[in-house]
Design a protein around this motif. Structure first.
Motif, PDB file in Angstrom:
ATOM      1  N   GLN A  90      24.025  43.645  35.721  1.00 22.40           N
ATOM      2  CA  GLN A  90      24.907  44.244  34.720  1.00 22.40           C
ATOM      3  C   GLN A  90      26.377  44.216  35.160  1.00 22.40           C
ATOM      4  O   GLN A  90      27.232  44.801  34.480  1.00 22.40           O
ATOM      5  CB  GLN A  90      24.491  45.697  34.469  1.00 22.40           C
ATOM      6  N   SER A  91      26.671  43.566  36.267  1.00 21.07           N
ATOM      7  CA  SER A  91      28.049  43.513  36.765  1.00 21.07           C
ATOM      8  C   SER A  91      28.895  42.637  35.857  1.00 21.07           C
ATOM      9  O   SER A  91      28.851  41.405  35.924  1.00 21.07           O
ATOM     10  CB  SER A  91      28.082  42.967  38.197  1.00 21.07           C
ATOM     11  N   GLN A  92      29.674  43.269  35.002  1.00 17.02           N
ATOM     12  CA  GLN A  92      30.454  42.511  34.032  1.00 17.02           C
ATOM     13  C   GLN A  92      31.495  41.620  34.708  1.00 17.02           C
ATOM     14  O   GLN A  92      31.637  40.442  34.370  1.00 17.02           O
ATOM     15  CB  GLN A  92      31.151  43.469  33.058  1.00 17.02           C
ATOM     16  N   ARG A  93      32.226  42.184  35.672  1.00 16.95           N
ATOM     17  CA  ARG A  93      33.237  41.397  36.369  1.00 16.95           C
ATOM     18  C   ARG A  93      32.585  40.274  37.172  1.00 16.95           C
ATOM     19  O   ARG A  93      33.098  39.150  37.233  1.00 16.95           O
ATOM     20  CB  ARG A  93      34.043  42.306  37.300  1.00 16.95           C
ATOM     21  N   GLY A  94      31.442  40.584  37.775  1.00 17.94           N
ATOM     22  CA  GLY A  94      30.733  39.572  38.545  1.00 17.94           C
ATOM     23  C   GLY A  94      30.261  38.418  37.670  1.00 17.94           C
ATOM     24  O   GLY A  94      30.415  37.242  38.030  1.00 17.94           O
ATOM     25  N   LEU A  95      29.691  38.718  36.514  1.00 18.35           N
ATOM     26  CA  LEU A  95      29.231  37.676  35.598  1.00 18.35           C
ATOM     27  C   LEU A  95      30.389  36.833  35.087  1.00 18.35           C
ATOM     28  O   LEU A  95      30.291  35.602  34.986  1.00 18.35           O
ATOM     29  CB  LEU A  95      28.487  38.315  34.424  1.00 18.35           C
ATOM     30  N   TRP A  96      31.503  37.492  34.760  1.00 19.24           N
ATOM     31  CA  TRP A  96      32.661  36.761  34.236  1.00 19.24           C
ATOM     32  C   TRP A  96      33.188  35.775  35.277  1.00 19.24           C
ATOM     33  O   TRP A  96      33.406  34.591  34.994  1.00 19.24           O
ATOM     34  CB  TRP A  96      33.742  37.744  33.831  1.00 19.24           C
ATOM     35  N   LEU A  97      33.375  36.255  36.519  1.00 14.87           N
ATOM     36  CA  LEU A  97      33.937  35.411  37.569  1.00 14.87           C
ATOM     37  C   LEU A  97      32.953  34.315  37.996  1.00 14.87           C
ATOM     38  O   LEU A  97      33.370  33.189  38.286  1.00 14.87           O
ATOM     39  CB  LEU A  97      34.337  36.260  38.773  1.00 14.87           C
ATOM     40  N   LEU A  98      31.670  34.629  38.039  1.00 18.22           N
ATOM     41  CA  LEU A  98      30.682  33.611  38.382  1.00 18.22           C
ATOM     42  C   LEU A  98      30.692  32.496  37.338  1.00 18.22           C
ATOM     43  O   LEU A  98      30.618  31.313  37.677  1.00 18.22           O
ATOM     44  CB  LEU A  98      29.290  34.230  38.477  1.00 18.22           C
TER      45      LEU A  98
END
Length: 347
Positions: free
Chosen positions: A165-173
């Protein structure tokens, strides 16, 4: 020590409010609303956090009620950071302290210091997803090309596995995958992010647009640009590239041609770039919003861009000695007149 935390918290709150208010201000101006309303909101975003901290220090702390002298009010953010660093020198295992320091450095746009602080946090808690994402983001900001690779990409992948659910993590990945031409993977990663976003919000629309771009590139491998400017929405810079006759003997099989546009002022990372076989010269490409190295930086985000072309022996995006170069200088992104470049220099 408490005052340092309060001051740093105030700066971070103000920064967060600015990130929310500035896009709203721009949208409001496009809708014809008065600038004064948004200026007032901007002022409040800066004043209210400081006022809240001041009020707390004045009437909200037990020491004031007991007549004990308050901590000095003249401390600025640099002094607060210095106090926090002093505390961490004495308490190097204070995870929350390192996280606060790292996030403060991020707000202060000091990515090298932020990355170092996140590194300390990861030494204490190797499974801290927020620190992993923060380290990766800071690392990308330190790179001239802003690419997310190596340890940064590995940390993002691990952070998303630990917290899907890490929004920032998903966006950057997704950005990392997009940068490495893994468009199907980028689209899939961003689709994991979509359910967490408010339907119809600006962020949700932006993510949907980037998924569409990634899907289009995945379905059209090798595509570098639309056939005509009329096929696109937004800026469409038609660039005609030629190689000077004096340099033709330096062209070798397998050389790569990059045609790019970057902001007139700001980071050197291209806002749009096309990659071609240099054997195609003379060549014509159309640079658009869909051709950015990262989704958040687009031609339409600026008014003027520097347009250039480079022939690379290595095929790498970063300039190297021996590359052949040329440019058209700075042009308006809205121009529909063909931009002509002659590659006539050796890097």
């Amino acid at each position: 020590m408490k005052l340092a935390f309060f001051l740093i918290a105030a700066v971070m709150i103000a920064a967060a409010l600015l990130l929310l208010l500035i896009p709203l201000m721009r949208h409001g101006r496009r809708q014809g609303h008065s600038r004064r309303v948004f200026v007032l909101a901007l002022i409040l975003s800066l004043v209210l956090p400081a006022a809240a901290i001041g009020l707390y220090l004045t009437v909200g702390t037990p020491v004031v009620l007991n007549g004990v002298p308050q901590a000095p009010k003249s401390m600025d953010i640099d002094q607060a950071v210095a106090e926090l660093k002093s505390h961490l020198a004495q308490q190097p295992k204070d995870l929350q302290g390192w996280m606060l320091l790292a996030q403060t450095y991020s707000v202060m746009r000091r990515p090298a210091d932020a990355r170092d602080a996140y590194d300390h946090a990861l030494q204490i808690d190797a499974d801290n997803g927020v620190a992993m994402v923060g380290w990766a983001e800071a690392d990308s900001l330190l790179r001239e090309d802003h690419r997310i690779e190596g340890r940064a990409a590995e940390l993002l992948e691990r952070a998303v596995k630990l917290d899907p659910q890490s929004q920032r993590g998903l966006w950057l990945l997704g950005i990392s995958q997009f940068q490495h031409d893994h468009y199907s993977e980028a689209a899939a990663t961003w689709r994991q992010l979509q359910p967490q976003l408010e339907p119809g919000s600006t962020v949700a629309k932006a993510v949907a647009e980037q998924i569409a771009v990634a899907d289009a590139r995945a379905g059209n491998p090798g595509r570098t640009a639309p056939e005509t400017p009329g096929d696109t929405q937004g800026p469409a810079l038609r660039v005609e590239v030629n190689l000077a006759p004096t340099l033709k003997d330096k062209l070798a099989p397998g050389d790569t041609l990059f045609v790019y546009a970057r902001a007139e002022e700001g980071p050197p990372m291209p806002l749009a770039v096309a990659k071609l076989d240099a054997a195609a010269l003379p060549a014509t490409v159309t640079l658009t919003d869909a051709m950015g190295m990262t989704p958040q930086f687009k031609l339409s985000s600026v008014a003027r861009v520097f347009v250039g072309a480079r022939i690379s022996r290595s095929g790498q995006a970063m300039p190297q000695a021996g590359d052949l170069e040329g440019d058209a200088g700075v042009v308006d992104v809205s121009t529909r007149t063909p931009v002509r470049i002659t590659i006539d220099k050796v890097h």
